[in-house]
Design an enzyme around this catalytic site. Sequence first.
Site, PDB file in Angstrom:
ATOM      1  N   GLY A  56       1.700   5.850  -7.976  1.00 37.23           N
ATOM      2  CA  GLY A  56       2.502   7.060  -8.176  1.00 37.23           C
ATOM      3  C   GLY A  56       1.594   8.177  -8.618  1.00 37.23           C
ATOM      4  O   GLY A  56       0.460   7.928  -9.044  1.00 37.23           O
ATOM      5  N   CYS A  83      -2.265   0.326  -8.808  1.00 33.65           N
ATOM      6  CA  CYS A  83      -2.633   1.696  -9.159  1.00 33.65           C
ATOM      7  C   CYS A  83      -1.820   2.179 -10.362  1.00 33.65           C
ATOM      8  O   CYS A  83      -1.945   1.631 -11.443  1.00 33.65           O
ATOM      9  CB  CYS A  83      -2.491   2.607  -7.949  1.00 33.65           C
ATOM     10  SG  CYS A  83      -3.382   4.149  -8.165  1.00 33.65           S
ATOM     11  N   TYR A  84      -0.952   3.192 -10.186  1.00 36.03           N
ATOM     12  CA  TYR A  84      -0.128   3.609 -11.341  1.00 36.03           C
ATOM     13  C   TYR A  84       0.658   2.418 -11.884  1.00 36.03           C
ATOM     14  O   TYR A  84       0.883   2.301 -13.090  1.00 36.03           O
ATOM     15  CB  TYR A  84       0.830   4.731 -10.923  1.00 36.03           C
ATOM     16  CG  TYR A  84       1.687   5.229 -12.070  1.00 36.03           C
ATOM     17  CD1 TYR A  84       1.190   6.155 -12.973  1.00 36.03           C
ATOM     18  CD2 TYR A  84       2.983   4.746 -12.259  1.00 36.03           C
ATOM     19  CE1 TYR A  84       1.957   6.593 -14.043  1.00 36.03           C
ATOM     20  CE2 TYR A  84       3.764   5.185 -13.328  1.00 36.03           C
ATOM     21  CZ  TYR A  84       3.242   6.115 -14.211  1.00 36.03           C
ATOM     22  OH  TYR A  84       4.003   6.544 -15.271  1.00 36.03           O
ATOM     23  N   HIS A 170      -5.744  -0.015  -3.844  1.00 33.97           N
ATOM     24  CA  HIS A 170      -4.592  -0.171  -2.950  1.00 33.97           C
ATOM     25  C   HIS A 170      -4.832  -1.282  -1.932  1.00 33.97           C
ATOM     26  O   HIS A 170      -5.443  -1.043  -0.889  1.00 33.97           O
ATOM     27  CB  HIS A 170      -4.328   1.144  -2.209  1.00 33.97           C
ATOM     28  CG  HIS A 170      -3.850   2.234  -3.112  1.00 33.97           C
ATOM     29  ND1 HIS A 170      -2.537   2.360  -3.483  1.00 33.97           N
ATOM     30  CD2 HIS A 170      -4.518   3.231  -3.743  1.00 33.97           C
ATOM     31  CE1 HIS A 170      -2.395   3.389  -4.295  1.00 33.97           C
ATOM     32  NE2 HIS A 170      -3.589   3.933  -4.478  1.00 33.97           N
ATOM     33  N   GLU A 172      -2.701  -2.387   0.018  1.00 33.08           N
ATOM     34  CA  GLU A 172      -1.812  -2.182   1.166  1.00 33.08           C
ATOM     35  C   GLU A 172      -2.442  -1.335   2.269  1.00 33.08           C
ATOM     36  O   GLU A 172      -1.960  -1.338   3.389  1.00 33.08           O
ATOM     37  CB  GLU A 172      -0.486  -1.566   0.699  1.00 33.08           C
ATOM     38  CG  GLU A 172      -0.547  -0.119   0.210  1.00 33.08           C
ATOM     39  CD  GLU A 172      -0.977   0.031  -1.251  1.00 33.08           C
ATOM     40  OE1 GLU A 172      -1.548  -0.932  -1.810  1.00 33.08           O
ATOM     41  OE2 GLU A 172      -0.773   1.116  -1.822  1.00 33.08           O
ATOM     42  N   ASP A 228      16.441   2.048  18.433  1.00 32.28           N
ATOM     43  CA  ASP A 228      17.333   1.598  17.366  1.00 32.28           C
ATOM     44  C   ASP A 228      18.739   1.295  17.887  1.00 32.28           C
ATOM     45  O   ASP A 228      19.291   0.234  17.604  1.00 32.28           O
ATOM     46  CB  ASP A 228      17.397   2.641  16.242  1.00 32.28           C
ATOM     47  CG  ASP A 228      16.021   2.938  15.673  1.00 32.28           C
ATOM     48  OD1 ASP A 228      15.105   2.132  15.908  1.00 32.28           O
ATOM     49  OD2 ASP A 228      15.856   3.977  15.004  1.00 32.28           O
ATOM     50  N   LYS A 367      10.741  -0.016  11.536  1.00 34.89           N
ATOM     51  CA  LYS A 367      10.698   0.188  12.992  1.00 34.89           C
ATOM     52  C   LYS A 367      10.018  -0.969  13.715  1.00 34.89           C
ATOM     53  O   LYS A 367      10.500  -1.436  14.753  1.00 34.89           O
ATOM     54  CB  LYS A 367       9.942   1.489  13.278  1.00 34.89           C
ATOM     55  CG  LYS A 367      10.077   1.980  14.696  1.00 34.89           C
ATOM     56  CD  LYS A 367      11.423   2.615  14.855  1.00 34.89           C
ATOM     57  CE  LYS A 367      11.593   3.342  16.142  1.00 34.89           C
ATOM     58  NZ  LYS A 367      12.811   4.173  16.112  1.00 34.89           N
TER      59      LYS A 367
END
Length: 511
Positions: A56, A83-84, A170, A172, A228, A367
Amino acid sequence: MESKELVIVVDFGGQYNQLIARRVRENHVYCEVYPYDKALAKIKELQPIGIIFTGGPNSVYEEKAPRIEKEIFELGIPVLGLCYGMQIMAHTLGGSVKSADHREFGKTPTIVDTNSVLFKGLSKEEIVWMSHVDYVASVPEGFTVIAHTDNCPVAAMQNVDRKLYAMQYHPEVLHTEHGKEMLHNFLYGVCGCTGSWTMANYAKTAIASIRKTVGTGKVVLALSGGVDSSVAAALISKAIGSQLTCIFVDHGLMRKNEGDEVEAAFKDSGMNFIRVDAADRFLGKLAGVSEPEKKRKIIGEEFIRVFEEEGRKIGSVDFLAQGTIYPDVIESGAGDAAVIKSHHNVGGLPAVVDFKGLIEPLRNLFKDEVRELGAELGLANYLVWRQPFPGPGLAIRVMGEITKEKLDILRDADAIFRQEIANAGLDRSINQYFAVLTSTQTVGVMGDFRTYDYTLALRGVTTTDFMTADWARIPYDVLDTISSRIVNEVDHINRIVYDITSKPPATIEWE
Ligand code: XMP
């Protein structure tokens, strides 16, 4: 309907929040994202087997910085702070967080303790993606340091007994070379996940749940032919067959053959499929209109009118189905506002048909999961991999006033462009590409004759979120083939340009 192996991602407003959730799901573990101030209640309600705190933008010492209840750490559920998320864990549990003079940013060599379960199977030195100013200067009692860099004394920490883990970097983002493995180690090695989240399982539980909800009722869905709504239609029709009616409003502004493709995919699928050929109606309303926003408005309104008329013919409807997906739903931890998709889909039709409930079977999917589910359900590749297509269709790709003739010119040119991109194997790496018929006419020469014809623009972009985009570096020889084919095969185009602006400052579409 979800798998029992739930991980909750607690959102502190960082930019990679959705990415963390996607990475967890890529590890075949189901997760949901909740803002930090609703996290404790959700955790108690849903009993996840793991919790991940995101990064964040704040500093833990700011007055308005997001806080977290200490109680979360006392539930016995494993927590991974990123992180945060690591700083707030340290701060809340009695460690100290300080501000560095300089930001540590970018790919950073990090010494890791391979005895920690987080780093199982990895090397002593790993490359990780750092982006922080604040850092944990001393860890809370009971914690040990399990990674450090030259500038960061605590790049990761753990308290094995309490199952609390944290990383300053991070995992990710792909720049952390073994980030996927680190998350995998947390999910499988600490939380005890077994990897039950697959689209095959999802399809099964979603089908059962749709059957239960709908009972013997009737469901209506507005099918646009986009990914979708197509996947939602395929899933619901698998569940309830002819109790589902899909209304496909063909506004005559689709790309070449697209209307027929949608019809072919769904006509014999067991649902009631209604294709409304409304091209003349739409063209009639659009005649003489050249202002982009006005075109959009006319199309949106006319769409609703057509849908309403068809809905009335069906009679009473119990449920309206929509292809809403997870990124549209996730709330941002940084505020109350939902992440807004800036563009107005044709899906938002609840007001026009009387119905009792809403069915949104893709509401929890990203998605890429929607595409995977589509493939799982046996939907044709050209539907599963369809690129985004604006609701108003080619009306905003013919500059200025729209005529049937201009639409046909554009459709033919656009089809060649798409064919050649696919032939060059670029159709998955360029995220959106299309042709635009400009209203500019220029002088050309064809054989012995002077021509005065349209300029066609080609647009191709690479992007992940469609909010920002870069222009795609299509190789010159591919552009050359496209250009010669279009001018030779399509009448009334004598000049072709390639759009080399990114977004911002330009937008992806021209109108
Ligand atoms: P822009 O042109 O704003 O487009 O950079 C971003 C993405 O949104 C799509 N787009 C639309 N989609 N209705 C839609 O459903 C619209 O009016 C609309 N306008 C743009 C565009 O194709 C791109 O993917």
